[in-house]
Design a protein around this motif. Structure first.
Motif, PDB file in Angstrom:
ATOM      1  N   LYS A 117       0.736  -1.312   0.025  1.00 60.19           N
ATOM      2  CA  LYS A 117      -0.042  -0.093  -0.056  1.00 60.19           C
ATOM      3  C   LYS A 117       0.931   1.390  -0.076  1.00 60.19           C
ATOM      4  CE  LYS A 117      -3.605   2.505   2.381  1.00 60.19           C
ATOM      5  NZ  LYS A 117      -4.386   2.510   3.818  1.00 60.19           N
ATOM      6  N   LEU A 172      -6.321  -3.887  -1.551  1.00 60.18           N
ATOM      7  CA  LEU A 172      -5.436  -3.096  -2.706  1.00 60.18           C
ATOM      8  C   LEU A 172      -5.598  -3.436  -3.950  1.00 60.18           C
ATOM      9  CD1 LEU A 172      -2.053  -5.197  -1.055  1.00 60.18           C
ATOM     10  CD2 LEU A 172      -2.798  -2.827  -0.817  1.00 60.18           C
ATOM     11  N   ALA A 209      -7.901  -0.489  -4.335  1.00 62.72           N
ATOM     12  CA  ALA A 209      -7.523   0.882  -3.817  1.00 62.72           C
ATOM     13  C   ALA A 209      -7.239   1.756  -5.033  1.00 62.72           C
ATOM     14  CB  ALA A 209      -6.019   0.728  -2.992  1.00 62.72           C
ATOM     15  N   TYR A 220      -2.031  -2.139  -8.546  1.00 60.12           N
ATOM     16  CA  TYR A 220      -1.766  -3.543  -8.047  1.00 60.12           C
ATOM     17  C   TYR A 220      -2.252  -4.579  -8.682  1.00 60.12           C
ATOM     18  CZ  TYR A 220      -1.603  -7.311  -4.460  1.00 60.12           C
ATOM     19  OH  TYR A 220      -1.664  -8.491  -3.835  1.00 60.12           O
TER      20      TYR A 220
END
Length: 250
Positions: free
Chosen positions: A19, A39, A42, A48
């Motif tokens: 992160k 993740l 995000a 990711y």
């Protein structure tokens, strides 16, 4: 583009490292048995990608990294980092009472997978002029004998010696690659929960580890990750072959 490949991103330290690198516009490729939806969903400057892989399965591990390498070779790489964070603490048990399958999985995840991955990694970028950064997450257990942690201490000690030797080879070859160890010390993770659930006959220091939790002595994984990420974001501060501990900062 800046890329980092991180093992063990489903939770804990690996998730925190991923992160924070994404927040710094680094594109992260995560490897773990379980996905990390937080993740994946995000909205951060860095992206990711997840590869669902069991690092105890050496054939699967090799195939996954061959796919990752093939993908990365098509990207305009500005920097490339590899963080080998995944580890098992089980079996926590005295020798003579252990399960052979658990021992095999333990050594595969903690030692053999990092060796196989590092071998593939350095071979893949051998003819590249892109300096690599490789960090292996270690433990203080590598340097002391702990009742019940015979597997964990041995695998981490093996990882330390392997890392130091790879760093020596890279230095001798003049590759410019940097390989180092990071010791996160004790953190508030699921692994700590596994340790606290042990019986004293399995792990003699179990009460001490229970006290770490009750006395609030376990560091948050975000705080620990920041120590490593700050280092990774300024590669000039990294020394090839160094042992870098969170205790140096926090």
């Amino acid at each position: 583009m800046k890329y980092a490949v991180i093992t063990g991103t489903s939770k804990g330290l690996g998730a925190s490292i991923a992160k924070q690198l994404m927040e710094a516009s680094v594109h992260v490729i995560g490897i773990a048995r379980s996905e990390n939806k937080a993740l994946m969903d995000a909205d951060l400057p860095g992206s990711y990608q997840h590869y669902q892989t069991d690092l105890a399965d050496l054939e699967q591990t090799q195939q996954t990294f061959m796919e990752i390498i093939e993908f990365l070779k098509k990207q305009p790489l500005e920097s490339l980092q590899l963080v080998q964070n995944a580890a098992l603490v089980t079996p926590i048990e005295q020798v003579g009472k252990q399960d052979s399958k658990q021992l095999t999985a333990h050594v595969h995840v903690n030692l053999l997978s990092p060796m196989i991955i590092t071998n593939l990694w350095l071979d893949a970028w051998r003819d590249s002029d892109l300096p690599l950064v490789l960090v292996n997450v270690t433990s203080g257990a590598a340097n002391r004998s702990v009742y019940g942690w015979n597997a964990y201490g041995s695998s981490k000690a093996g990882l330390d010696r392997y890392t130091n030797t790879v760093a020596l080879e890279q230095d001798t070859l003049g590759t410019g690659n940097k390989v180092f160890l990071f010791d996160p010390s004790i953190m508030d993770t699921e692994m700590q929960g596994e340790i606290r659930s042990s019986d004293q006959s399995q792990f003699a220091d179990v009460e001490q580890f229970k006290n770490y939790k009750t006395d609030n002595k376990l560091r948050d994984t975000d705080d620990v990750a920041k120590v490593l990420v700050d280092r990774l974001l300024d590669e000039t501060t990294i020394q090839n072959g160094e042992y870098y501990s969170v205790k140096d900062v926090l």
